[in-house]
Design an enzyme around this catalytic site. Sequence first.
Site, mmCIF file in Angstrom:
data_model
loop_
_atom_site.group_PDB
_atom_site.id
_atom_site.type_symbol
_atom_site.label_atom_id
_atom_site.label_comp_id
_atom_site.label_asym_id
_atom_site.label_seq_id
_atom_site.Cartn_x
_atom_site.Cartn_y
_atom_site.Cartn_z
ATOM 1 N N SER A 165 0.684 -1.169 0.033
ATOM 2 C CA SER A 165 -0.113 0.049 0.169
ATOM 3 C C SER A 165 0.833 1.509 -0.119
ATOM 4 O O SER A 165 2.217 1.184 0.369
ATOM 5 C CB SER A 165 -0.952 0.003 1.283
ATOM 6 O OG SER A 165 -1.739 -1.067 1.211
ATOM 7 N N GLN A 166 0.290 2.395 -0.515
ATOM 8 C CA GLN A 166 0.901 3.685 -0.363
ATOM 9 C C GLN A 166 1.374 4.060 0.985
ATOM 10 O O GLN A 166 0.611 4.147 1.880
ATOM 11 C CB GLN A 166 -0.046 4.780 -0.986
ATOM 12 C CG GLN A 166 0.342 5.996 -1.210
ATOM 13 C CD GLN A 166 -0.302 7.182 -1.776
ATOM 14 O OE1 GLN A 166 -1.408 6.559 -2.484
ATOM 15 N NE2 GLN A 166 -0.122 8.407 -1.554
#
Length: 373
Positions: free
Chosen positions: A97-98
């Site tokens: 994920s970011q």
Amino acid sequence: MVALMNDENPDLAALHARSVARLGLTGALARAFSRVPRHRFIPDLVWPDLTGPPLSRSEDPVPWARCVYQDQAVTTQVNDGVPGGPGRVNRPTVSSSQPSVMAAMLQAAEVVPGAHVLEVGTGTGFNSALLSELVGAEGSVTTIEVDPGVAGQAEACLRETGHDVRVVSGDGADGYPNGAPYDALLATCAVVRVPTPWLTQVRPGGRIVLPWKPGAFLPGGMLARLVVDGSGAARGRFVGGTAFMLMRAQRPSGGMHGHDAEPDEVRVVGEDPCRIITEGSSGPQMALTVPAWRYAPLPAVDGVERIWVSATDCSAWARLRGDGRVEQGGPRRLWDEFERAHRVWVDQGRPPFTSYGLTITAGGEQRVWLESE
């Protein structure tokens, strides 16, 4: 960036340090990100472009490192582990994920030393390692991953980096009752229906932080922070926007209808009707307030944007064109519903979706509310 890598040997430690500084974190969260280099959890192959071939760390170390240390999600598996051939658009099925979104979720979950945490969606194991750093030796982290191969790879990375995390291969919708009750549950996959076991496995007062979508193919995804109460229900506000893959158990089936149907009604409206759905401000509002629909873009014609909308509870449909033309058919007048919902939203002062909240009852009923229940 140039000073941090040459043609063959990126300075991963320096890239890691710069990426952490860019997040602007403080306290325990900053220390956790500083102690966990992201590249230790990213496999050799990543997909920066879903229409192209993957990047290989062994063959392209500099582009690979640049991809890993940008503040963006990194796709590490496509098509459930079966990459497509040339020209195929791959579907992301596992990612890291970011980092800025991960930080926001960890802050929302209020993970503290000694906490017992369940993570749904292990992925690469990067977030599991951050959780392990936050809970410390007195706490515990259990993470569950539906893909056994992905779970095994993450477990190996966690072991190599010295993080004591229980990795479970299974369906995250069931949670992991053997480790309950948990102080917090974080989901790294989006859900349309919040699984009931998540509520029963988190203690009263515990937090559930999850990406929630009002529908599988609707605009906008919301990051919800829910608090479980003594009755087994959970409620809380949306605290931001997210774009996460759907939990595999909730992937939709079935297609759309009305693509080539003759319309029952044709109208020309005063502005681009597509914007009600595609604009970042109003699109999530339509997803929250108009029930039972999905949408997909159609190829533009003569430069004119087109949107195809299909009801999920009946045969109704609508085609929207950027030049103001609206066609619709079936038992519901979908465009009329959008117009009414948009008018109400405007009359309310265009509240952002962070003004909305979500309640899940102990029986599994979901209610969305504005400002307060």
